[in-house]
Enzyme design. Structure first.
Site, short mmCIF file in Angstrom:
data_model
loop_
_atom_site.label_atom_id
_atom_site.label_comp_id
_atom_site.label_asym_id
_atom_site.label_seq_id
_atom_site.Cartn_x
_atom_site.Cartn_y
_atom_site.Cartn_z
N SER A 255 13.04 -30.29 33.19
CA SER A 255 12.18 -29.19 32.76
C SER A 255 11.02 -29.62 31.87
CB SER A 255 13.03 -28.14 32.04
OG SER A 255 13.86 -28.71 31.06
N ILE B 184 8.04 -26.31 37.76
CA ILE B 184 8.88 -25.12 37.84
C ILE B 184 9.87 -25.09 36.68
CG2 ILE B 184 10.68 -24.00 39.21
CD1 ILE B 184 9.23 -24.98 41.73
N GLY B 185 10.43 -26.23 36.33
CA GLY B 185 11.43 -26.27 35.27
C GLY B 185 10.90 -25.79 33.94
N TYR C 271 15.58 -35.31 51.85
CA TYR C 271 15.42 -34.24 50.86
C TYR C 271 16.07 -32.95 51.35
CZ TYR C 271 13.00 -30.56 48.20
OH TYR C 271 12.70 -29.45 47.43
#
Length: 264
Positions: free
Chosen positions: A15, A19-20, A154
């Site tokens: 984070s 996004i984190g 992935y």
């Protein structure tokens, strides 16, 4: 709808950006104490400063640890023995042809993208159960359903996130602990921008316009016809972690702009 998470502690892995960090800001804005995580202390410190600049009254701290190892996961648990909200966000991505991906890269993706969430959920879920309340979120991806031909290594990890989250939700049935997966699509995080930057500069287009063209070429089924912003993904996660989402568990919550062309 006013989401309030006062008195709750939230750990968001991976984070220090993207996004984190957006999730961290969203949860802090809802009143949660936020624990940020990254591999390097300087990145963690910078992320804490970024969040505090946006939300001066936020209660935020951080733990530097490599969650691709069992030792790194244990270091986080030692530093933060109990959390109410766990967002398993840390992850690796990047295009590579199937025939060019060696065993050690498969193992690295497995360790970071899957086992970090398994280890931390295993550590924190019992405490949540004892308290009668908890939220665990696995950050999957539309690539876990639409396996990309250029990122098979992935996509398989993101499919695994869906399996683990669904199974763990069933395991935690009746405890007050919800477990869900959130599925972003192409999102203008720092990592995606870094991946696109060289071609974007050559194109002469803005990053926003280049990303839009990239989405329409790589994911033509997109309904929003653009890349999402990190805050748009974070909003879904914050709701999933809220009191208001108490009847949502075992779900795969899509915030991928309609790329996955299924009804459910």
């Amino acid at each position: 709808m006013k989401i309030e998470l006062n008195g709750k502690t939230a750990l968001i892995t991976g984070s220090t950006g993207g996004i984190g960090l957006a999730i961290g800001k969203g949860l802090a804005g809802a009143g949660a104490t936020v624990v940020l995580n990254g591999r390097k202390q300087d990145r963690v410190d910078a992320a804490i400063a970024d969040l505090k600049a946006a939300l001066p009254d936020a209660d935020v701290r951080g733990v530097a640890a490599d969650l691709g190892t069992a030792e790194g996961c244990q270091a986080v648990v030692d530093a933060e023995p109990q959390v109410d909200i766990l967002v398993n966000n840390v992850g690796l991505f990047g295009p590579h042809d199937f025939f060019d991906v060696p065993d050690d890269k498969w193992q690295q993706f497995f360790d970071v993208n899957i086992m970090s969430g398994v280890r931390l959920s295993r550590a924190y879920a019992p405490g949540m159960e004892a308290n009668g309340w908890g939220r665990i979120v696995f950050m999957s991806s539309e690539s876990g359903i639409n396996i990309p031909a250029d990122m098979i290594h992935y996509g398989f990890t993101k499919s695994a996130n869906l399996s683990v989250s669904r199974g763990l939700a069933k395991r935690m049935a009746g405890t007050g602990v919800t477990v869900n997966a959130v599925l972003p699509g192409p999102t203008l995080s720092e990592g995606v921008q870094d991946m696109l930057r060289e071609d974007q500069k050559d194109s002469g287009k803005s990053m926003e316009d280049f990303a839009r063209d990239f989405v329409m070429e790589a994911r033509p089924s997109s309904i929003i016809q653009r890349a999402a912003h990190v805050d748009e993904v974070a909003n879904m996660v914050v709701y999933t972690c809220s009191e208001q989402a108490s009847a949502t568990t075992g779900a795969a919550l899509r915030v991928e702009g309609g790329i996955v062309d299924t009804l459910v």
